[in-house]
Design a protein around this motif. Structure first.
Motif, PDB file in Angstrom:
ATOM      1  N   ASP A 135      39.025  43.494  39.979  1.00 25.80           N
ATOM      2  CA  ASP A 135      39.173  42.784  38.697  1.00 25.80           C
ATOM      3  C   ASP A 135      39.133  43.723  37.498  1.00 25.80           C
ATOM      4  O   ASP A 135      39.004  43.264  36.357  1.00 25.80           O
ATOM      5  N   VAL A 184      37.289  34.753  38.315  1.00 24.41           N
ATOM      6  CA  VAL A 184      36.233  35.760  38.133  1.00 24.41           C
ATOM      7  C   VAL A 184      34.970  35.030  37.681  1.00 24.41           C
ATOM      8  O   VAL A 184      35.051  33.940  37.105  1.00 24.41           O
ATOM      9  N   ILE A 286      28.786  41.045  35.513  1.00 26.91           N
ATOM     10  CA  ILE A 286      29.752  40.615  36.528  1.00 26.91           C
ATOM     11  C   ILE A 286      29.013  40.226  37.801  1.00 26.91           C
ATOM     12  O   ILE A 286      28.198  41.007  38.311  1.00 26.91           O
TER      13      ILE A 286
END
Lengths: 287, 121
Positions: A135, A184, A286
């Motif tokens: 990503d 995501v 993340i």
């Protein structure tokens, strides 16, 4: 002054009506077959086989085409044929508007050129990340759009610092955060000093002084900045074929010791040096 | 000439302030109130009877698209314009138009653009 798709640009500029755009979208929906629909229309799989692959998708996180191969319903060559057919028969929104009679070909070219010029300011510049994930492009684009919005929305001069992986979220006057979900999973956070909060409030409210504004309004302006950036990140991601959903923003008042990054999450810290010596930090947590 | 009545719907105080300022300084539009979510918007549409509603899409509680769906059934006269940072997400934009929105203004917005869109309704 935002990331847009071509149809929205045309409606906003009153070049086509919302009805004309919806007719063109309807034409696109009829013409642009999804992968499974195209596979069936080419006679390569049956609707029942598609149904079995869809059922399998409930327990296996895999693309439909890959599953159809795994289940022995398609070969790799057939999968590539389907993708090629999808690309070759894809009807773009501009072409659909011409087919519907809302635009001529000449008008389409003229407005496409104007649209590209409008959106050129949002073309992503290269940003180096200290991690390597599938990503990375999304996070690079997120940082880049943040920088662009600091210039365009806040009107602040700045210099981006080197991005680093962080184990602690450093303390600051306040933070505004927004959770991103979909393809995501991450938390977008902006950390600001008291002075920067004031600068953001002045820019968002369009006021020369915000000294008399209540805390609630000052904090809201930082959340609104986060909302603007993340909405545009979602728009840019959708142009890249990636779905990002955004949730309402929240404020955080970090303790003086800072906040530990939760286990299993990676925190990317992007220091942003503002003209008058102040530092804003962008964190991407993340999952 | 009577000014067109506009209702602003946004959970963000700062966006509501921005829109109210643009509308009140326009000369031909007037802001009749500020609702903080979709449910309040539906109530205030009934009490304030606006001609135009400027509504955020992403709000806690009842969101803008849910309120738009209800308003388009309950009130065929009121013209709804969505104001959102998600305007550039293609399917969100077309979903809003399909539900009856007249246009979608993307954030960040400029006063001139907001007024042009509201006046074209």
């Amino acid at each position: 002054m935002a990331v847009k798709f071509f149809g929205q640009f045309l409606v906003e500029q009153n070049i086509v009506t919302s009805e004309e755009l919806l007719n063109a979208v309807h034409l696109q929906e009829k013409n642009n077959l999804k992968f499974g629909e195209m596979a069936v229309s080419m006679g390569l799989v049956t609707p029942a086989e598609i149904g079995r692959a869809h059922n399998a998708q409930m327990s296996i996180d895999n693309k439909l085409g890959d599953l159809l191969i795994e289940m022995g319903f398609l070969t790799i060559v057939q999968l590539n044929d389907i993708i090629t057919r999808q690309k070759n028969t894809h009807l773009y929104i501009g072409e659909a508007l011409v087919q519907e009679g809302a635009l001529t070909n000449d008008e389409l070219q003229k407005h496409l050129d104007a649209f590209k010029a409008d959106q050129a300011q949002y073309v992503t510049d290269g940003i180096e990340l200290p991690i390597s994930t599938s990503d990375n492009k999304v996070w690079e684009m997120t940082a880049d759009l943040t920088y662009k919005m600091i210039t365009r929305v806040l009107g602040l001069q700045f210099r981006p610092g080197k991005c680093a992986v962080s184990t602690v979220i450093a303390p600051n006057f306040m933070m505004a955060a927004m959770d991103l979900s979909g393809d995501v999973e991450a938390r977008y956070m902006i950390s600001v000093s008291k002075g920067l909060q004031s600068s953001i409030a002045k820019a968002i409210l369009g006021e020369e002084s915000v000294a008399a504004e209540p805390t609630e309004v000052l904090e809201d302006t930082v959340m609104e900045f986060v909302n603007i950036v993340c909405g545009n990140v979602a728009a840019k991601a959708s142009q890249m074929g990636i779905i990002i959903n955004i949730n309402p923003p929240v404020t955080i008042h970090p303790p003086l010791s800072g906040m530990q990054v939760p286990e299993g999450e990676t925190a990317l810290c992007f220091p942003i040096h503002i003209g008058d010596g102040d530092i804003m930090e962008l964190y991407l947590l993340i999952k | 000439m009577e000014k067109k009545k506009v209702l602003v719907v946004d959970d963000s105080l700062s966006v509501a302030r921005q829109l109210e300022k643009i509308i009140s300084e326009s000369g031909d539009l007037t802001c009749v109130g500020h609702a903080k979510n979709g449910a309040e918007a539906i109530k205030m549409n009934h009490t304030e009877n606006p001609e135009i509603i400027c509504m955020d899409m992403n709000m806690p509680g009842m969101d803008g698209l849910t309120a738009l769906r209800t308003l388009s059934v309950m009130d065929k006269e009121v013209k709804v314009v969505m104001v959102t940072s998600l305007g550039g997400v293609g399917d969100k934009f077309t979903e809003a138009l399909k539900l009856g929105a007249k246009n979608v203004i993307s954030k960040p917005f400029e006063a001139d653009n907001v007024l042009r869109i509201l006046r074209e309704l």
